[in-house]
Every structure is written in structure tokens, then in C-alpha cells.
Design a protein around this motif. Structure first.
Motif, PDB file in Angstrom:
ATOM      1  N   THR A 165      -1.951 -11.853  -6.568  1.00  0.00           N
ATOM      2  CA  THR A 165      -2.593 -10.560  -6.773  1.00  0.00           C
ATOM      3  C   THR A 165      -1.711  -9.627  -7.594  1.00  0.00           C
ATOM      4  O   THR A 165      -0.530  -9.455  -7.315  1.00  0.00           O
ATOM      5  CB  THR A 165      -2.905  -9.888  -5.419  1.00  0.00           C
ATOM      6  OG1 THR A 165      -3.757 -10.749  -4.666  1.00  0.00           O
ATOM      7  CG2 THR A 165      -3.615  -8.561  -5.630  1.00  0.00           C
ATOM      8  N   VAL A 166      -2.322  -9.036  -8.623  1.00  0.00           N
ATOM      9  CA  VAL A 166      -1.633  -8.075  -9.479  1.00  0.00           C
ATOM     10  C   VAL A 166      -2.179  -6.666  -9.252  1.00  0.00           C
ATOM     11  O   VAL A 166      -1.442  -5.682  -9.355  1.00  0.00           O
ATOM     12  CB  VAL A 166      -1.784  -8.480 -10.964  1.00  0.00           C
ATOM     13  CG1 VAL A 166      -1.245  -7.396 -11.888  1.00  0.00           C
ATOM     14  CG2 VAL A 166      -1.064  -9.795 -11.234  1.00  0.00           C
ATOM     15  N   TYR A 167      -3.454  -6.590  -8.935  1.00  0.00           N
ATOM     16  CA  TYR A 167      -4.075  -5.292  -8.642  1.00  0.00           C
ATOM     17  C   TYR A 167      -5.314  -5.547  -7.802  1.00  0.00           C
ATOM     18  O   TYR A 167      -6.050  -6.506  -8.033  1.00  0.00           O
ATOM     19  CB  TYR A 167      -4.451  -4.560  -9.933  1.00  0.00           C
ATOM     20  CG  TYR A 167      -5.111  -3.216  -9.693  1.00  0.00           C
ATOM     21  CD1 TYR A 167      -4.344  -2.076  -9.445  1.00  0.00           C
ATOM     22  CD2 TYR A 167      -6.504  -3.086  -9.696  1.00  0.00           C
ATOM     23  CE1 TYR A 167      -4.943  -0.846  -9.208  1.00  0.00           C
ATOM     24  CE2 TYR A 167      -7.104  -1.855  -9.465  1.00  0.00           C
ATOM     25  CZ  TYR A 167      -6.329  -0.748  -9.221  1.00  0.00           C
ATOM     26  OH  TYR A 167      -6.924   0.471  -8.980  1.00  0.00           O
ATOM     27  N   TYR A 207      -2.760   3.157 -13.002  1.00  0.00           N
ATOM     28  CA  TYR A 207      -1.820   2.297 -12.268  1.00  0.00           C
ATOM     29  C   TYR A 207      -0.838   1.637 -13.228  1.00  0.00           C
ATOM     30  O   TYR A 207       0.382   1.655 -13.010  1.00  0.00           O
ATOM     31  CB  TYR A 207      -2.588   1.245 -11.473  1.00  0.00           C
ATOM     32  CG  TYR A 207      -1.695   0.205 -10.829  1.00  0.00           C
ATOM     33  CD1 TYR A 207      -1.044   0.458  -9.627  1.00  0.00           C
ATOM     34  CD2 TYR A 207      -1.491  -1.033 -11.444  1.00  0.00           C
ATOM     35  CE1 TYR A 207      -0.210  -0.489  -9.047  1.00  0.00           C
ATOM     36  CE2 TYR A 207      -0.669  -1.990 -10.871  1.00  0.00           C
ATOM     37  CZ  TYR A 207      -0.023  -1.719  -9.673  1.00  0.00           C
ATOM     38  OH  TYR A 207       0.802  -2.652  -9.111  1.00  0.00           O
ATOM     39  N   PHE A 208      -1.351   1.053 -14.310  1.00  0.00           N
ATOM     40  CA  PHE A 208      -0.466   0.351 -15.244  1.00  0.00           C
ATOM     41  C   PHE A 208       0.345   1.342 -16.090  1.00  0.00           C
ATOM     42  O   PHE A 208       1.482   1.043 -16.458  1.00  0.00           O
ATOM     43  CB  PHE A 208      -1.278  -0.578 -16.143  1.00  0.00           C
ATOM     44  CG  PHE A 208      -1.693  -1.848 -15.459  1.00  0.00           C
ATOM     45  CD1 PHE A 208      -0.824  -2.919 -15.378  1.00  0.00           C
ATOM     46  CD2 PHE A 208      -2.941  -1.967 -14.880  1.00  0.00           C
ATOM     47  CE1 PHE A 208      -1.184  -4.100 -14.734  1.00  0.00           C
ATOM     48  CE2 PHE A 208      -3.320  -3.134 -14.233  1.00  0.00           C
ATOM     49  CZ  PHE A 208      -2.437  -4.203 -14.153  1.00  0.00           C
ATOM     50  N   ALA A 209      -0.255   2.507 -16.370  1.00  0.00           N
ATOM     51  CA  ALA A 209       0.498   3.512 -17.138  1.00  0.00           C
ATOM     52  C   ALA A 209       1.710   4.001 -16.353  1.00  0.00           C
ATOM     53  O   ALA A 209       2.780   4.260 -16.934  1.00  0.00           O
ATOM     54  CB  ALA A 209      -0.418   4.683 -17.483  1.00  0.00           C
ATOM     55  N   ASP A 226       2.664   1.697  -3.479  1.00  0.00           N
ATOM     56  CA  ASP A 226       1.998   2.531  -2.479  1.00  0.00           C
ATOM     57  C   ASP A 226       0.513   2.177  -2.389  1.00  0.00           C
ATOM     58  O   ASP A 226      -0.091   2.269  -1.316  1.00  0.00           O
ATOM     59  CB  ASP A 226       2.154   4.009  -2.846  1.00  0.00           C
ATOM     60  CG  ASP A 226       3.601   4.472  -2.758  1.00  0.00           C
ATOM     61  OD1 ASP A 226       4.373   3.858  -1.990  1.00  0.00           O
ATOM     62  OD2 ASP A 226       3.964   5.447  -3.462  1.00  0.00           O
ATOM     63  N   GLU A 227      -0.074   1.782  -3.523  1.00  0.00           N
ATOM     64  CA  GLU A 227      -1.493   1.409  -3.544  1.00  0.00           C
ATOM     65  C   GLU A 227      -1.761   0.210  -2.641  1.00  0.00           C
ATOM     66  O   GLU A 227      -2.786   0.164  -1.936  1.00  0.00           O
ATOM     67  CB  GLU A 227      -1.947   1.087  -4.971  1.00  0.00           C
ATOM     68  CG  GLU A 227      -2.051   2.281  -5.890  1.00  0.00           C
ATOM     69  CD  GLU A 227      -0.727   2.649  -6.545  1.00  0.00           C
ATOM     70  OE1 GLU A 227      -0.742   3.519  -7.437  1.00  0.00           O
ATOM     71  OE2 GLU A 227       0.325   2.081  -6.150  1.00  0.00           O
ATOM     72  N   GLU A 266      -3.865  -2.040   2.526  1.00  0.00           N
ATOM     73  CA  GLU A 266      -3.703  -2.769   3.780  1.00  0.00           C
ATOM     74  C   GLU A 266      -4.069  -1.896   4.977  1.00  0.00           C
ATOM     75  O   GLU A 266      -4.698  -2.364   5.928  1.00  0.00           O
ATOM     76  CB  GLU A 266      -2.258  -3.269   3.893  1.00  0.00           C
ATOM     77  CG  GLU A 266      -1.917  -4.381   2.905  1.00  0.00           C
ATOM     78  CD  GLU A 266      -0.499  -4.876   3.060  1.00  0.00           C
ATOM     79  OE1 GLU A 266       0.286  -4.202   3.777  1.00  0.00           O
ATOM     80  OE2 GLU A 266      -0.161  -5.936   2.479  1.00  0.00           O
ATOM     81  N   ARG A 267      -3.685  -0.635   4.927  1.00  0.00           N
ATOM     82  CA  ARG A 267      -4.033   0.285   6.014  1.00  0.00           C
ATOM     83  C   ARG A 267      -5.548   0.470   6.099  1.00  0.00           C
ATOM     84  O   ARG A 267      -6.131   0.455   7.189  1.00  0.00           O
ATOM     85  CB  ARG A 267      -3.353   1.635   5.773  1.00  0.00           C
ATOM     86  CG  ARG A 267      -3.568   2.645   6.910  1.00  0.00           C
ATOM     87  CD  ARG A 267      -3.103   4.028   6.502  1.00  0.00           C
ATOM     88  NE  ARG A 267      -3.863   4.543   5.382  1.00  0.00           N
ATOM     89  CZ  ARG A 267      -5.090   5.053   5.498  1.00  0.00           C
ATOM     90  NH1 ARG A 267      -5.692   5.093   6.689  1.00  0.00           N
ATOM     91  NH2 ARG A 267      -5.721   5.515   4.438  1.00  0.00           N
TER      92      ARG A 267
END
Length: 357
Positions: A204-206, A220-222, A260-261, A266-267
Motif C-alpha cells: 500500500t502506497v496510499y 499527500y504527495f506534494a 498521520d493519514e 486505522e483508527r
């Protein structure tokens, strides 16, 4: 290989080879016995009975896969609804045929989706690269159709699409539509709400929302020093960043795991699973493995096979020719037999000849 199809096969319980670890839950519960018939699966290859019509293919799926308690008339009425939704009313009585001789690629793809929809899947609808082999206009038409399904309440709370795995969501019913797609154009990519991006090896990357015009995934990538140019296709840019010339040998899987994402996701998943367990299941946990009885299956399948053989003119013609020729050959070969020992042997051989044919 990113592992799109493998992931989909595992989730759909269709992977029988290799070693699989981990747990798959639906609504916070272990998969029920009837999971496979509670979920639809559209394979990348459109496999259909070539001598059946569009309507017959849909009715065949509806009769065998909808619950046995549902009246037959109600199943047929639902087929009418799906035909209208598919926009195939003008070709419902056309033979499916084979690729290049019958329905075109887009029509076959729509039929594949329809065959799963008429079964009324209650949990998930999986689609493995539904745009493969289509031109850009047909691909856009299929994706817009999936969007139409979601907007009509055919989709559920979650799903997943990418250039590598795309996902479509809605909140009207519990059915979710999960699609894999490879390197979509920007116009296709913007149609989806959530993205699960996989790197080589299925890592998984995103995994999260795309945002309007891919704003969130771009952000996200920026923030990781890989901004997407304004004129670039976000899907292609992400592939170049993750595994192409822009990767700079960075471990994007580790970047995601430490982000953090990921922790927020997961939460959120833990909360969703806890909430799901506290309410009744959205599907029949005690459902039987097969929707139709064995007798019903035999009747419907034998009828379909008989119709298919009747329409196969080449097969019928060959059988008539073979039997007529065999009858004439045997009849004239042993013409005017007597009652002697040799004649009796010839009679037995003639019977054997017919049985052999």
C-alpha cells in the motif's frame, strides 16, 4: 505486478492457490457461508454463452442466484429494470455471440455487469478492470454507468479503485462496488471518491479519499516532495512517483505506514468495525451456499443447454448428416440379410454400428 487482480480474487474468495494470511471481515464479522453468492464478481474476460440472447443471459443469472423465496415473476421484473438501467432495451433479444461476431466489447462489458446486478448481491460488487480493451469513449461510458449505479443507491459505504485500484462509494444501501482499473485517464480518475494505490508486490502506497479534482491525493504527495504538475494526469504522475523515474528510490510503502493519514485510517476502520458489530448484519449470515434448489438448477441449466444446441445450426446439420449417412450406409451394406449364421453376425454388427454412432 501491483497485485490488483490477486487482491480482488482474495477478497472475493476466488483465489485457491498460494498462501493467504490475515482475516477478511464484512460488517465486522467473519465471512458467511453464502458470501460468494452474496457478492457479485465481474471478471476481466467477458465469458458468456454465445448462443443465448441478452435477456436470456440475465434471466438465467436472476433465476438461479436470487433467493428461492422470491417469486419467478418478481425476478423477471427485476431483469427488466436492469435492462433499462444498462440501456440495452434495443438489443435485449440479440444473441451474445463471440468477440468480433455479436455484441461489441462495450455491450459485452455492460452485460457482464448486468449478469451480476440481476443476482441482487447484498454485500459487494467486484469489477476487475472493466475498462480494459475499450476505447476512451467506451471506457468513460462504463465508468459513468458505475457512477450512475452509485447515485441510484446501488453502491454502499466503501469501495476501492486504483491505477492500481479505484473505489466508488455511496451510503444508501449496504452494497459496495469495488473496482480495479489500470492507469485511468484524468477524466476517469476524477469520477471516483477513494483510492487504494498499490506498488509492486501489492504494498500500500496510499489509501484514502481522492478529493475534488484529486485535490487530497495531490496534497499527500506534494507534502512528500512529489507535487503533481497542473497539466499532468494525477494517476500517471503517481505511478511515475511510486515506481517510475520520479521515485528517487524512496520507499513509499514505508512513507505511508509512518504517515498521520495511515494512523487516522486505522483508527477510523476500528471505529467502523466496532460500530458494525453493535448492529444487526446487513446480510443473511445463515444463508445457504446455493440460492436455487438442485432440481431448479437442473431444469434451468438443461433448458439453456437444449436451446443452445438447437440454435447451433452447424452442430444440428452435422448430426443429421451423420445419422442419415450412417443409416443409409448400414442399411445398404447389409441389404436383404437371410437367417444364416453369417447373416446373424452381420445383423449384430449393424446394431453395434448404430450404437457406436
Amino acid at each position: 505486478m501491483a497485485g490488483k487482480t490477486t487482491l480482488l480474487d482474495v477478497l472475493a474468495q476466488r483465489k485457491t492457490e498460494g498462501e493467504i494470511s490475515g482475516a477478511i471481515h464484512v460488517d465486522g464479522r467473519i465471512l458467511p457461508l453464502a458470501f460468494q453468492r452474496s457478492a457479485g464478481y465481474c471478471e476481466q474476460a467477458d465469458v458468456h454463452e454465445p448462443l443465448a440472447t441478452v435477456r436470456e443471459a440475465l434471466e438465467f443469472s436472476a433465476i438461479l442466484r436470487q433467493p428461492k423465496e422470491t417469486p419467478r415473476s418478481e425476478k423477471i421484473a427485476y431483469v427488466d429494470t436492469i435492462i433499462n438501467l444498462l440501456g440495452m432495451s434495443d438489443i435485449e433479444h440479440a444473441l451474445v455471440g463471440r468477440p468480433g461476431n455479436g455484441l461489441n466489447v462495450e455491450q459485452r462489458k455492460r452485460l457482464t455487469i448486468g449478469v451480476e446486478l440481476v443476482a441482487k448481491p447484498s454485500i459487494l460488487l467486484f469489477l476487475d478492470e472493466p475498462t480494459s480493451g475499450l476505447d476512451s469513449q467506451s471506457a468513460f461510458s462504463i465508468v459513468k454507468f458505475l457512477r450512475k449505479l452509485a447515485d441510484a443507491g446501488q453502491a454502499g459505504k466503501s469501495s476501492s479503485v486504483c491505477p492500481h485500484c479505484l473505489q466508488r462509494s455511496s451510503t444508501r444501501f449496504s452494497l459496495a462496488v469495488l473496482v480495479t482499473i489500470h492507469q485511468p485517464s484524468a477524466s476517469l480518475f476524477y469520477e471516483f471518491d477513494n483510492l487504494l494505490l498499490l506498488a509492486k508486490g501489492g504494498k500500500t502506497v496510499y489509501n484514502g479519499p481522492i478529493g475534488h479534482q484529486a485535490a487530497q491525493v495531490k496534497a499527500y504527495f506534494a507534502s512528500r516532495m512529489a507535487p503533481c504538475p497542473e497539466s499532468a494526469n494525477p494517476a500517471e504522475h503517481m505511478i511515475d512517483v511510486v515506481s517510475g523515474h520520479l521515485s528517487k528510490h524512496q520507499d513509499w510503502n514505508r512513507t505511508w505506514l509512518d504517515s498521520d493519514e495511515n494512523r487516522e485510517l486505522e483508527r477510523e476502520l476500528e471505529e467502523l468495525e466496532h460500530e458494525a458489530r453493535s448492529r444487526p448484519a446487513a446480510y443473511d449470515e445463515q444463508g445457504e451456499e446455493f440460492a436455487a434448489s438442485l432440481w431448479e438448477q437442473c431444469k434451468v441449466v438443461c433448458h439453456r443447454n437444449s436451446v443452445s444446441l438447437f440454435r447451433d445450426t452447424e452442430y444440428i446439420t452435422n448430426k443429421f448428416a451423420l445419422h442419415i449417412f450412417a443409416a443409409l450406409f448400414n442399411g445398404f451394406t447389409y441389404w436383404m440379410l437371410g437367417d444364416g449364421l453369417t447373416d446373424l453376425q452381420n445383423k449384430v454388427f449393424t446394431i453395434f454400428g448404430f450404437i457406436f454412432v
